[in-house]
Design a protein around this motif. Structure first.
Motif: not given
Length: 434
Positions: A152-158, A160-169, A263-267, A290-296
């Motif tokens: 899966v893909m693990y996203y740092n939602m903090e 992603m939100n600051k960058a204005g990106v929704d993983p569900d998109d 330390q938030g090194g990657a999103a 951290i939120a879990i989503r399917p791979l692209p």
């Protein structure tokens, strides 16, 4: 003849040296029962089997088991198993074999492992088939995995939100690239990290496209067009798009990486579901982020996962208690009860997908509390369970895997001493002995 006898003598001596001084550790409530010896390289697995022995002894008091477990260092355990099988002495009843070493025990026509196909044949449609195929040869199953390793893909939602990106998109890898550019622009940090000494950034992407190191017929496909294209894609993410960096420490199990990511090194990071435990153990500051989503997928409607890593439990043909070991292994790893324990004890995604929506897997625990969508982890997995393609092991798989981890990724992505095609071609020639 003397040379042959000398070799046998040396093997016997090696067995004695390797096995001497190693004491088994039976569970405290196993005073009575038939002894089974279990070898593993992972202390966590010992906890699982100790729990399953308790359950077995309650259910089958007339067939009680006393499990003598020996936990060896990784390399020593696999070497010990090989030597004991060759010498025909000191063979365990049950043993764990990690995926990277598994093909070493499938060489030739006289496979030293017991056929475990009967353990799953009655309910085979309830298992993730790709993980049965992985440990099979000529249609026979020789090992039962400890997890699916759903990637899966693990996203740092903090972030992603600051960058204005929704993983569900993010539906495709092209979407992921564009999202990564937004992350870099907004935060000045990479979207992800790419391993150069482990295969978890490369092999899942290859598997998504139905490729691997070998095909179903056992033919080497390491340097095929799909694999070359995939390695070039990873190189593009690093060098051209600049949305990825090579993983600090080389892989996602290094201390350097844990500190970097904590330390938030990657999103985001691409890893199997069993990696959840690494977040809990080594990245405590990311709890709740951290939120879990399917791979692209590579294209709309394409596969969104892969099955990575794995440890198969095997029963040597030379074991003293083959029949009892088979019955116990079926109970421990093929039953519903055992598969539920794989989650509740180890935090692994069980081989049987039909327990993924059970009440036991929905109960709050340390994993559901850590991850943002922790209550819905298995909802995500159920959605992608049929999008996991099989990988095929051959006698050369261990050697090939080692070349990927040791040479290919490092040369193509880290030192850049070779193009992706050159690195893959060189390794393929080495596997072929050219």
């Amino acid at each position: 003849m003397k040379r042959f006898l000398s070799s046998i003598f040396m093997v016997t001596v090696a067995v004695c040296l390797l096995l001497s001084g190693c004491k088994a550790s039976p569970a405290s409530d196993q005073a009575d029962g038939t002894e089974l010896t279990f070898w593993t390289f992972n202390g966590l697995h010992e906890q699982f089997y100790a729990e399953m022995v308790k359950e077995w002894n309650k259910k089958y008091p007339e067939r009680k088991i006393k499990l003598n477990t020996v936990v060896y260092p990784y390399g020593q355990m696999h070497d010990n198993l090989s030597i004991s099988l060759l010498a025909g002495k000191g063979v365990p009843d049950i043993a764990d074999v990690e995926l990277g070493r598994y093909s070493n025990f499938l060489k030739g026509s006289d496979i030293p492992l017991t056929d475990l196909t009967p353990l799953v044949e009655d309910e085979r449609d309830k298992f993730v088939e790709a993980r049965l195929t992985l440990y099979s040869k000529n249609g026979k199953l020789y090992g039962l995995d400890t997890h699916v390793g759903t990637t899966v893909m693990y996203y740092n939602m903090e972030m992603m939100n600051k960058a204005g990106v929704d993983p569900d998109d993010i539906k495709t890898w092209e979407d992921y690239r564009e999202a990564g550019k937004k992350v870099v622009k907004a935060l000045g940090k990479p979207m992800t990290t790419i391993e150069t000494t482990d295969p978890n950034s490369f092999l899942p992407l290859v598997s998504q496209q139905g490729s691997g190191y070998f095909d179903e017929q056992g033919r080497l496909t390491l340097n095929n067009e799909t694999n070359v294209k995939t390695l070039e894609f990873l190189k593009t993410l690093i060098e051209k798009d600049k949305i990825a960096v090579t993983t600090p420490g080389g892989n996602h199990h290094s201390e350097e990486y844990y500190g970097f990511m904590n330390q938030g090194g990657a999103a985001s990071v691409l890893m199997p579901i069993w990696y959840m435990g690494r977040f809990l153990d080594y990245m405590p500051d990311l709890k709740g982020k951290i939120a879990i989503r399917p791979l692209p997928a590579w294209e709309e409607g394409g596969d969104r996962s892969a099955g990575m890593g794995g440890t198969a439990t095997v029963i040597p043909k030379q074991a003293k208690q083959v029949d009892l070991a088979k019955d116990f292994l079926k109970f421990a790893k093929a039953s519903k009860e055992g598969n539920i324990k794989l989650w509740t004890v180890l935090g692994f995604d069980p081989l049987r997908w039909d327990v993924w929506d059970s009440d036991e897997l929905k109960k709050p625990n340390q994993y559901t509390e850590y991850f943002q969508n922790g209550q819905h982890i298995f909802s995500v997995l159920l959605d992608i369970k049929d999008e996991i393609n099989p990988l095929y092991l051959t006698e050369d798989y261990a050697k090939t895997s080692d070349l990927v981890n040791r040479n290919i990724l490092y040369e193509a992505l880290k030192t850049k001493s070779k193009t992706p095609k050159e690195a893959l071609d060189k390794a393929a020639a080495e596997v072929k002995g050219q």
